[in-house]
Each structure stands twice: as C-alpha cells, then as structure tokens.
Design a protein around this motif. Structure first.
Motif, PDB file in Angstrom:
ATOM      1  N   ALA A 197      -5.396  -6.315  -0.321  1.00 17.77           N
ATOM      2  CA  ALA A 197      -6.149  -5.577  -1.319  1.00 17.77           C
ATOM      3  C   ALA A 197      -5.897  -6.108  -2.712  1.00 17.77           C
ATOM      4  N   ASP A 198      -6.818  -5.800  -3.611  1.00 20.25           N
ATOM      5  CA  ASP A 198      -6.660  -6.101  -5.027  1.00 20.25           C
ATOM      6  C   ASP A 198      -5.594  -5.182  -5.601  1.00 20.25           C
ATOM      7  N   THR A 199      -4.784  -5.704  -6.518  1.00 18.57           N
ATOM      8  CA  THR A 199      -3.701  -4.894  -7.085  1.00 18.57           C
ATOM      9  C   THR A 199      -4.184  -3.963  -8.187  1.00 18.57           C
ATOM     10  N   GLY A 200      -5.341  -4.244  -8.799  1.00 15.11           N
ATOM     11  CA  GLY A 200      -5.909  -3.360  -9.798  1.00 15.11           C
ATOM     12  C   GLY A 200      -4.993  -3.136 -10.983  1.00 15.11           C
ATOM     13  N   PRO A 201      -5.054  -1.933 -11.612  1.00 13.65           N
ATOM     14  CA  PRO A 201      -4.253  -1.667 -12.817  1.00 13.65           C
ATOM     15  C   PRO A 201      -2.761  -1.536 -12.549  1.00 13.65           C
ATOM     16  N   ILE A 202      -2.349  -1.417 -11.265  1.00 17.12           N
ATOM     17  CA  ILE A 202      -0.923  -1.324 -10.952  1.00 17.12           C
ATOM     18  C   ILE A 202      -0.241  -2.658 -11.210  1.00 17.12           C
ATOM     19  N   GLY A 203      -0.942  -3.760 -10.860  1.00 14.93           N
ATOM     20  CA  GLY A 203      -0.407  -5.088 -11.125  1.00 14.93           C
ATOM     21  C   GLY A 203       0.255  -5.719  -9.914  1.00 14.93           C
ATOM     22  N   GLY A 204       0.647  -6.991 -10.055  1.00 20.11           N
ATOM     23  CA  GLY A 204       1.346  -7.706  -8.995  1.00 20.11           C
ATOM     24  C   GLY A 204       0.452  -8.662  -8.232  1.00 20.11           C
ATOM     25  N   ASP A 205       1.056  -9.350  -7.224  1.00 19.09           N
ATOM     26  CA  ASP A 205       0.316 -10.353  -6.460  1.00 19.09           C
ATOM     27  C   ASP A 205       0.317 -10.096  -4.964  1.00 19.09           C
ATOM     28  N   LEU A 206       0.878  -8.965  -4.548  1.00 24.90           N
ATOM     29  CA  LEU A 206       0.933  -8.644  -3.122  1.00 24.90           C
ATOM     30  C   LEU A 206       0.608  -7.164  -2.946  1.00 24.90           C
ATOM     31  N   SER A 207      -0.421  -6.889  -2.170  1.00 22.18           N
ATOM     32  CA  SER A 207      -0.847  -5.500  -2.017  1.00 22.18           C
ATOM     33  C   SER A 207      -1.608  -5.330  -0.705  1.00 22.18           C
ATOM     34  N   HIS A 208      -1.421  -4.189  -0.079  1.00 22.92           N
ATOM     35  CA  HIS A 208      -2.177  -3.838   1.128  1.00 22.92           C
ATOM     36  C   HIS A 208      -2.677  -2.398   1.040  1.00 22.92           C
ATOM     37  N   GLU A 209      -3.907  -2.195   1.471  1.00 21.43           N
ATOM     38  CA  GLU A 209      -4.433  -0.855   1.713  1.00 21.43           C
ATOM     39  C   GLU A 209      -4.250  -0.543   3.185  1.00 21.43           C
ATOM     40  N   PHE A 210      -4.079   0.727   3.503  1.00 23.68           N
ATOM     41  CA  PHE A 210      -4.041   1.171   4.891  1.00 23.68           C
ATOM     42  C   PHE A 210      -5.294   2.011   5.128  1.00 23.68           C
ATOM     43  N   ILE A 211      -6.123   1.503   6.040  1.00 26.78           N
ATOM     44  CA  ILE A 211      -7.424   2.091   6.307  1.00 26.78           C
ATOM     45  C   ILE A 211      -7.415   2.716   7.695  1.00 26.78           C
ATOM     46  N   ILE A 212      -7.834   3.971   7.800  1.00 21.52           N
ATOM     47  CA  ILE A 212      -8.021   4.549   9.126  1.00 21.52           C
ATOM     48  C   ILE A 212      -9.499   4.480   9.486  1.00 21.52           C
ATOM     49  N   LEU A 213      -9.757   4.178  10.730  1.00 21.77           N
ATOM     50  CA  LEU A 213     -11.129   4.001  11.175  1.00 21.77           C
ATOM     51  C   LEU A 213     -11.737   5.351  11.538  1.00 21.77           C
ATOM     52  N   ALA A 214     -12.913   5.616  10.997  1.00 23.15           N
ATOM     53  CA  ALA A 214     -13.630   6.859  11.269  1.00 23.15           C
ATOM     54  C   ALA A 214     -15.124   6.591  11.119  1.00 23.15           C
ATOM     55  N   GLU A 215     -15.932   7.141  12.019  1.00 23.74           N
ATOM     56  CA  GLU A 215     -17.371   6.893  11.987  1.00 23.74           C
ATOM     57  C   GLU A 215     -17.986   7.322  10.656  1.00 23.74           C
ATOM     58  N   THR A 216     -17.388   8.324  10.030  1.00 23.11           N
ATOM     59  CA  THR A 216     -17.917   8.828   8.769  1.00 23.11           C
ATOM     60  C   THR A 216     -17.142   8.281   7.577  1.00 23.11           C
ATOM     61  N   GLY A 217     -16.464   7.135   7.748  1.00 24.95           N
ATOM     62  CA  GLY A 217     -15.665   6.554   6.679  1.00 24.95           C
ATOM     63  C   GLY A 217     -16.471   6.213   5.443  1.00 24.95           C
ATOM     64  N   GLU A 218     -15.778   6.083   4.313  1.00 23.53           N
ATOM     65  CA  GLU A 218     -16.440   5.906   3.021  1.00 23.53           C
ATOM     66  C   GLU A 218     -16.879   4.484   2.761  1.00 23.53           C
ATOM     67  N   SER A 219     -16.328   3.498   3.467  1.00 19.39           N
ATOM     68  CA  SER A 219     -16.698   2.104   3.216  1.00 19.39           C
ATOM     69  C   SER A 219     -16.712   1.326   4.521  1.00 19.39           C
ATOM     70  N   GLU A 220     -17.484   0.227   4.518  1.00 19.28           N
ATOM     71  CA  GLU A 220     -17.527  -0.628   5.707  1.00 19.28           C
ATOM     72  C   GLU A 220     -16.298  -1.508   5.734  1.00 19.28           C
ATOM     73  N   VAL A 221     -15.743  -1.694   6.920  1.00 18.69           N
ATOM     74  CA  VAL A 221     -14.508  -2.446   7.098  1.00 18.69           C
ATOM     75  C   VAL A 221     -14.751  -3.567   8.099  1.00 18.69           C
ATOM     76  N   PHE A 222     -14.244  -4.755   7.767  1.00 21.25           N
ATOM     77  CA  PHE A 222     -14.316  -5.900   8.675  1.00 21.25           C
ATOM     78  C   PHE A 222     -12.894  -6.305   9.033  1.00 21.25           C
ATOM     79  N   CYS A 223     -12.577  -6.335  10.307  1.00 21.28           N
ATOM     80  CA  CYS A 223     -11.211  -6.690  10.679  1.00 21.28           C
ATOM     81  C   CYS A 223     -11.167  -7.299  12.076  1.00 21.28           C
ATOM     82  N   ASP A 224     -10.025  -7.842  12.385  1.00 22.27           N
ATOM     83  CA  ASP A 224      -9.786  -8.525  13.651  1.00 22.27           C
ATOM     84  C   ASP A 224      -9.340  -7.509  14.696  1.00 22.27           C
ATOM     85  N   ALA A 225      -9.972  -7.534  15.870  1.00 26.18           N
ATOM     86  CA  ALA A 225      -9.626  -6.594  16.935  1.00 26.18           C
ATOM     87  C   ALA A 225      -8.163  -6.706  17.340  1.00 26.18           C
ATOM     88  N   GLU A 226      -7.583  -7.904  17.211  1.00 25.64           N
ATOM     89  CA  GLU A 226      -6.175  -8.088  17.547  1.00 25.64           C
ATOM     90  C   GLU A 226      -5.291  -7.209  16.660  1.00 25.64           C
TER      91      GLU A 226
END
Length: 441
Positions: A197-226
């Motif tokens: 993920a982008d670090t945004g106003p927090i800053g830094g060069d390493l960041s991850h979002e944790f996304i839970i999958l839901a049919e009614t989710g707020e954004s489209e997600v592309f990821c590896d099935a593995e």
C-alpha cells in the motif's frame, strides 16, 4: 441474559438512510443509533460485539509482545507542529482551543504523542525493541461520513508503535505485527489478504493494508489465489524467532488494489489461473516509517557504538469499530447477521416458543441454567411474544447456535437445534441438544 430484561430495540423496516447491508443490519438489530453525522451511540448488543472484537485484538497484540497503555483523545497542537504535520494534515483534523486559547486537537492518530512519551523515558538501545499500543477513540472530520460505522467521523482504533535501534531491527518488528494481524483476523472468522500500500501522510517506504474479501466490499481487489488460500501463521507462532521467512512467504505474491491503478501490472505478473478479482474492505494498515517522527522530535537513543541516533519507528492500526461493520458485510444473509462464534454477542440462545406454558418454561429455565454453567454465554428469549417474531429476531441478530423449545416438540420428546452458520436445523432430545451445544464449550 434474559431478553425480557435486555435493551434490544429491533426495527422491522430498514431505515432509508442506510445504504449498505452492515449499516442496515446494525440499525435493524438495535446495535447502534446515530447521534450525529458520522457519530454513533453503541447500544448494548453492538457494544457486546465491539468488546469481543477489542479483546481479540488486545490478546493478539499481547501475544506478539506489544505493551498496552492509554493515550488521551485530546492532544496539544505543539507536538504536531514539532513533527511538521499540524498544517499539512488537512481539514480531517478537528482543531480546537481551550479557555486559555491554547491550540488543541481531537487526535486522528498518535505518532506525535507516542514519540513524546518515548523520548521522555527511553535513552538506550538496551531498552529496545519496544512496542506500545492502545485502543482508543479517534476523530477524523470526514467531508461525507457514510456507510454507518464503516466510514464515520468517530471510531475506535487500535494503534501500536514500534521503536528499534536501526532499520534491520525495525523491519523485524514490522514482521511481527504483520503476522499478528493475520492471526487476529483469522480468529474473527475472516480471510484477510495483505496488500502492498501507499504510505500516504503517515510516511515511510514499507506499508501493507489488510483487506477482507466481501461481495459488498468498498473497492475492487486483485490478488493471487495462492495468497488468498494461505492459512494464517497460527497461534503457536514463536514471535521471538526471526519472522522474515514467514513474511516473505506471504508477500511474494503480487497484490494490488484498484486505487493503485496496477491492474495491468497484476495481469502481467500473475498467471491467469491464479488471478482473483473480488471486492474488499480495508480493516488494518501497517507502516514502517523509519525516523520520520524521531528526527524532528529529537527522539534519540544511544547505539551499541556509543553514538546518539534517531530511533526507527513503525505504526500499526486496526479499525476496531470498522471491523464490526466489515464482519457483517462478509457474514450475512437475507435474514440477518451470521456472526462468527468468537465475536458473537451471545454464543448460544434458548428460545421459548410458548412463554407461560409450564412445561416450556421449566425446560427453558433448566437449559438456560446449564448453558450458563458451561460458559456458553447464552441469551434466553423469555419475552411474551409470537413464535415467529422470536425466530425472526434470533436470525436477525445472528446467534451462532440456539435451542428452540415449544410445547408440541416437548410432547414428542424433542427440541430444535438451529445452527446459524451452517443454516442446519435438527430435531433431537433435550439432552442431546445440550450435549451438542456444550461439546465445544
């Protein structure tokens, strides 16, 4: 808890202002009441779930070696001016003044406060690594608060902050939180996918979002099935070991969100048979930002070489109140909520279909007492109401398992056991029903 003594203001109709399923069900099930724009009162049922989620988050932070404290909601503006963020943060920050015209703010996050705490007490690398966290209410003045607790202005958040002597050690702290987050969401019955993920106003060069999958989710997600199918690290994970391998195993699979505009790169790097396109909801975000705050705020430690150096930091957030809405988005049907067992407001229920009937009352009281004795935290629907209304309420509020007792079944020596998660309803003897519910207690 006897439902006749509980405060549960359920609604028959869906309020017009609720546009997504979690907001609709939280209002209908009497979990929250809107008090102002993006501000909610947590009613008893919703508060019980919120506390369950909070406790899981706390237990997994403690397991990973983080130490709990509690920072204030109101912060002095001077700390933010030291870090350089006061003017840069934007209108989401609620700025206020006290009676002495001192500039204050309602904290949207706590990097400055925790850095001030650190520099006041920690002076040597021998006191590191250190990870401090709290679970506290935050306020961000969203321009358009919407979707209930999913995007409110006031929200409950767990934020942790790590301190290390150098970049290498800081990344080890990052790996710990990365793994702790996977275990946290797994305990809540969720599949959480970590995404760069982008670090945004927090800053830094390493960041991850944790996304839970839901049919009614707020954004489209592309990821590896593995990555999606990989099990969590597990509650027996040794957090004192080097977790780099565990981290790399999970981050080798390319993942991107729609907002990063990387779908083309995703399609070129992931084999077609392993591509997953779904909807997702962000429930956690972690950052490694080095000395972004420690340098301007002069948070230094003595290194093993005998020199002073700015401490390396990271921050780790979980939207505790947002998680409640996200769980509902992922776990519901057309009848109501389907709570995963660890976060359910009550683990079991007893439903008396004929309140006032001597045999039903006696059987229900006996079952209720025995479930309480086994620690199953039961709810007893002893209201003088129609059977249909009681069963509708049971499905709406999503109690995982229930014993339903009526006069006709008792005459035939059976009761019903309803499993909200599987949707299966079985008839069996009262003793067998009790054994079934208490087997997992």
């Amino acid at each position: 808890m006897r439902l006749s003594k509980f405060f549960l203001p359920v609604l028959k109709e869906t309020p017009a202002e609720a546009k997504i399923i979690s907001h609709q069900l939280m209002l209908r099930a009497g979990m929250v009441k809107q008090t102002g724009s993006g501000i909610y009162t947590w009613l008893p049922l919703g508060l019980r779930v919120l506390k369950k989620i909070e406790n899981i988050v706390r237990e997994e932070q403690n397991r990973a070696g983080a130490i709990e404290l509690l920072m204030p909601t109101i912060q002095p503006a001077d700390l933010w001016k030291e870090s350089g963020r006061y003017d840069a943060y934007g209108k989401e920050m609620l700025r206020i003044t006290d009676r002495h015209d001192r500039e204050m703010l309602f904290g949207p996050t706590n990097e400055e406060v925790i850095t001030d705490i650190f520099r006041s007490y920690v002076k040597s690398y021998k006191q590191l690594p250190l990870n401090l966290y709290h679970i506290q209410w935050k306020f961000r003045d969203e321009i358009r608060p919407r979707f209930g607790v999913m995007r409110g202005r006031e929200f409950l958040m767990k934020d942790a902050y790590s301190f290390d002597v150098n970049e290498v050690e800081a990344r080890k702290s990052y790996y710990k939180m990365f793994c702790a987050y996977l275990n946290t969401f797994s305990r809540m019955g969720l599949k959480a996918v970590p995404m760069r993920a982008d670090t945004g106003p927090i800053g830094g060069d390493l960041s991850h979002e944790f996304i839970i999958l839901a049919e009614t989710g707020e954004s489209e997600v592309f990821c590896d099935a593995e990555l999606v199918n990989m099990p969590p690290p597990g509650l027996d994970l040794d957090f004192d070991s080097d977790l780099l391998g565990e981290f790399e195993k999970r981050t080798q699979y390319y993942a991107a969100t729609e907002e990063m505009h990387d779908q083309t790169k995703f399609e070129s790097e992931v084999p077609e048979e392993r591509r997953v396109s779904a909807r997702g909801i962000e429930v956690g975000h972690i950052f490694n930002f080095g000395t972004k705050y420690s340098e301007p705020m002069k948070a230094k430690v003595m290194t093993p070489e005998g020199k002073e150096a700015p401490v390396h930091m990271g921050s780790y957030g979980v939207g505790v109140s947002r998680l409640l809405g996200a769980i509902i988005e992922a776990c519901h049907d057309d009848k109501g909520v389907i709570w995963p067992e660890e976060v359910a407001p009550f683990k079991s229920a007893v439903v008396n279909l004929r309140q006032g009937d001597e045999a039903c009352d006696k059987a229900c009281e006996d079952v209720y007492a025995k479930l309480r004795a086994t620690g199953l935290d039961p709810m007893y629907d002893d209201r003088d109401d129609r059977p249909g209304a009681k069963l509708s309420t049971l499905e709406l509020i999503g109690i995982p398992k229930a014993i339903v007792i009526g006069p006709r079944g008792l005459k035939n020596g059976v009761v019903e056991v309803k499993d909200r998660i599987s949707g299966v309803t079985e008839e069996m003897s009262l003793d067998a029903a009790l054994n079934k519910l208490t087997a997992s207690a």
